[in-house]
Design an enzyme around this catalytic site. Structure first.
Site, short mmCIF file in Angstrom:
data_model
loop_
_atom_site.label_atom_id
_atom_site.label_comp_id
_atom_site.label_asym_id
_atom_site.label_seq_id
_atom_site.Cartn_x
_atom_site.Cartn_y
_atom_site.Cartn_z
N SER A 81 -2.81 -1.82 -6.25
CA SER A 81 -3.12 -2.42 -5.89
C SER A 81 -2.46 -3.32 -5.40
CB SER A 81 -3.62 -3.66 -7.00
OG SER A 81 -2.79 -3.73 -7.61
N ASP A 82 -2.50 -4.29 -4.08
CA ASP A 82 -1.30 -5.05 -3.86
C ASP A 82 -0.87 -5.43 -5.40
OD1 ASP A 82 0.68 -6.70 -2.47
OD2 ASP A 82 -0.89 -7.15 -0.65
#
Ligand SMILES: *[C@@H]1O[C@H](CO)[C@@H](O)[C@H](O)[C@H]1NC(C)=O
Ligand SMILES: *[C@@H]1O[C@H](CO)[C@@H](O)[C@H](O)[C@H]1NC(C)=O
Length: 555
Positions: A81-82
């Site tokens: 994920s960012d």
């Protein structure tokens, strides 16, 4: 990676606006670069973003993560994920009711790793609540451990392994520093030259080096940067060959009215043999979480450039240092400005590379990677409007060189050289290509605008385009040949599309051959309204510069 994780700033667009993207634009424009990284580049990791696409946060989109990235593209690696984007989809976007549900939906969608600590905090509870199975967690852990194995984490004492003993001494080698300089040289784009460039250092007694980026150092390495061992600023690079007088013109890049130092800058230009103006942007103007709202030069920079150019005794070279494009039509049109260079953020050796180009020890060959729109574009087009295709009923002009047909300040692919290169077709592609459709194919009985770019009729359907490139000028140089195709108008197809590019280096008078293999179904196809790949029947025009050749596609 963790050091680069910045606190999440809630900026309205990403979290509030619903970004709508059509299937056609998704498959035709937004996904191909990522697809190419996975399929052609074999990347080991893909990061899902903060924003939603068509109502779904990308880290919770199973069709995207598991369906497209791991399924269709066969990612060999892990999906991360960012930083905090799992947290954000719960706390900011309210996509799930509980944090456990956020952990469960993202892992079940195909997420393997979370940049941040949200999954570490909530995954166990999600499993205990029965929202997530241990098998799903095992899958994520397996993908991560395979990566650790590939990286050599279990191969023994790192000090005894090849990469374990690397340190700063391996970074600052002369060959690495030369590579930084060569990379910058190859990236610099010459946008205008009335013949003033290259300058002869010997005939210059004094050079005025003016502008808020004239002595830029940290600015040159851009965003998400490493730490270089040494910078060469534009002033230092130019100063290695000629006497310089430095005036920033503005105390900072924002260049508001009260930071303008016009009179000293004008005086320096008035008494120098030549003036180099280095303007543009830095991270106070454009960076993550800070979008520009105007295409004009920041603050009073345009006024600075005009006043200095007006007052200059000698030729004026305008250098734009920035990540994004600017509307500098005034400089393009001005007789007072002899040459324009765009240097991007050229890295630690940017000033040395700029001097190599200005004094002619290197012949520029860079090309613009984006369209430079007029300033009115940013006023007309909402940056949250993701549509690529123009809409004549509302005056929406469309986006990128593929669809936008309005005026440009500089076009995608623009870039001049100190020499003249000419192209010539050596083996012309065929004037028509026939597709053998299966017995029961509907397009055998009725007329079709296009056929699907898959199945048997695509097999071995390819041809070569060979061009002879000649350096007809006096200096050596590299030249990029950009091959475009313009498909027939079926399916709202792009006006043109870059099929490929090849770079050749040629001595004066030398000629070389550049060849492209064009696979009909892969290279000439377009994406239809539903996201399917189709090859339009009819004339496909291939072009390199002014050279054009039409291939008729028939069944
Ligand atoms: C230019 O920048 C360098 C690096 O930041 C600095 O050391 C130098 O003093 C500056 N030169 C001038 C004339 O301000
Ligand atoms: C530059 O010169 C032109 C023509 O002489 C003049 O119209 C313009 O106002 C001048 N610009 C600046 C910024 O001094």
């Amino acid at each position: 990676m963790a050091d680069n994780c910045k606190p999440v700033t809630v900026f309205p667009c990403v979290f509030v606006c619903e970004i709508q993207v059509s299937q056609q634009d998704l498959d035709d424009t937004f996904q191909p670069p990522f697809k190419s990284c996975v399929l052609d580049g074999n990347v080991a990791s893909v990061m899902c973003s903060y924003n939603k696409v068509n109502g779904k946060p990308t880290c919770a989109d199973k069709d995207l993560l598991e369906g497209v990235i791991r399924g269709d593209w066969k990612l060999n690696g892990y999906i991360v994920s960012d930083c905090d984007s799992v947290d954000v989809l719960y706390t900011q976007q309210h996509y799930t009711k509980t944090p456990e549900e956020a952990a469960a939906i993202t892992i079940k969608s195909g997420l393997d790793l979370n940049c941040g600590n949200f999954l570490a905090q909530h995954t166990v509870a999600a499993v205990q609540a029965g929202e997530l199975s241990e098998e799903d967690v095992d899958r994520a852990i397996t993908n991560n451990f395979i990566m650790l194995m590939r990286l050599g984490f279990f191969d023994g004492d790192p000090r005894e392994l090849a990469f374990g003993s690397l340190g700063p001494k391996d970074v600052c080698t002369s060959s690495n520093r030369e590579l930084a300089r060569e990379t910058a040289r190859q990236g610099i784009v010459l946008l205008k030259n009335n013949g003033a460039l290259p300058l002869s250092a010997k005939s210059i007694k004094s050079m005025a080096v003016i502008g808020p980026n004239a002595n830029a150092s940290f600015t040159m390495i851009g965003n998400y940067e490493g730490t270089p061992c040494k910078y060469t600023t534009p002033l230092q690079g130019l100063g290695a060959s000629v006497n310089t007088v430095y005036q920033p013109g503005c105390t900072n890049v924002g260049c508001s009215g009260n930071s303008l130092q016009l009179s000293t800058a004008v005086a320096a230009a008035a008494s120098a043999d030549v003036t180099v103006l280095v303007v543009g942007a830095d991270q106070s103007i454009e960076r993550e979480s800070l979008d520009r709202t105007s295409l004009l030069l920041p603050g009073q920079q345009t006024q600075l450039v005009s006043a200095v150019a007006n007052a200059s005794r000698g030729p004026v070279i305008l250098v734009v240092m920035s990540g994004g494009p600017f509307d500098i039509s005034f400089a393009k049109a001005s007789d007072k400005i002899s040459a324009i260079l765009w240097v991007g953020y050229p890295g630690e050796a940017g000033g040395a590379a700029l001097a190599d180009i200005i004094f002619g020890s290197h012949n520029p060959s860079g090309r613009l990677p984006v369209t430079w729109y007029p300033a009115s574009y940013a006023d007309t087009v909402k940056m949250t409007d993701m549509r690529m295709r123009p809409d004549t009923s509302t005056g929406y002009p469309g986006r990128t060189y593929r669809f936008y047909t309005g005026d440009t300040v500089f076009a995608f692919g623009d870039g001049l050289s100190y020499t003249k290169m000419s192209h010539q077709l050596v083996s012309a592609p065929p004037s028509y290509v026939s597709m053998q459709l299966a017995e029961d194919h509907p397009c055998r009985a009725e007329e079709c605008a296009s056929v699907e770019a898959a199945s048997d009729h695509c097999e071995d359907l390819a041809f070569d385009v060979k061009l002879r490139v000649r350096n007809a000028g006096e200096v050596a140089g590299a030249h990029s040949v950009l091959l475009f195709s313009s498909p027939p108008s079926a399916h709202n197809a792009p006006a043109k599309h870059l099929l490929g590019f090849e770079k050749v280096s040629l001595a004066p008078g030398e000629a070389g051959t550049v060849a492209f293999r064009v696979d009909v179904c892969r290279d000439l196809s377009v994406v239809d309204e539903l996201g399917g790949r189709k090859v339009a029947l009819g004339g496909h025009t291939l072009h390199v510069g002014d050279l054009k050749h039409t291939v008729e596609l028939r069944v």
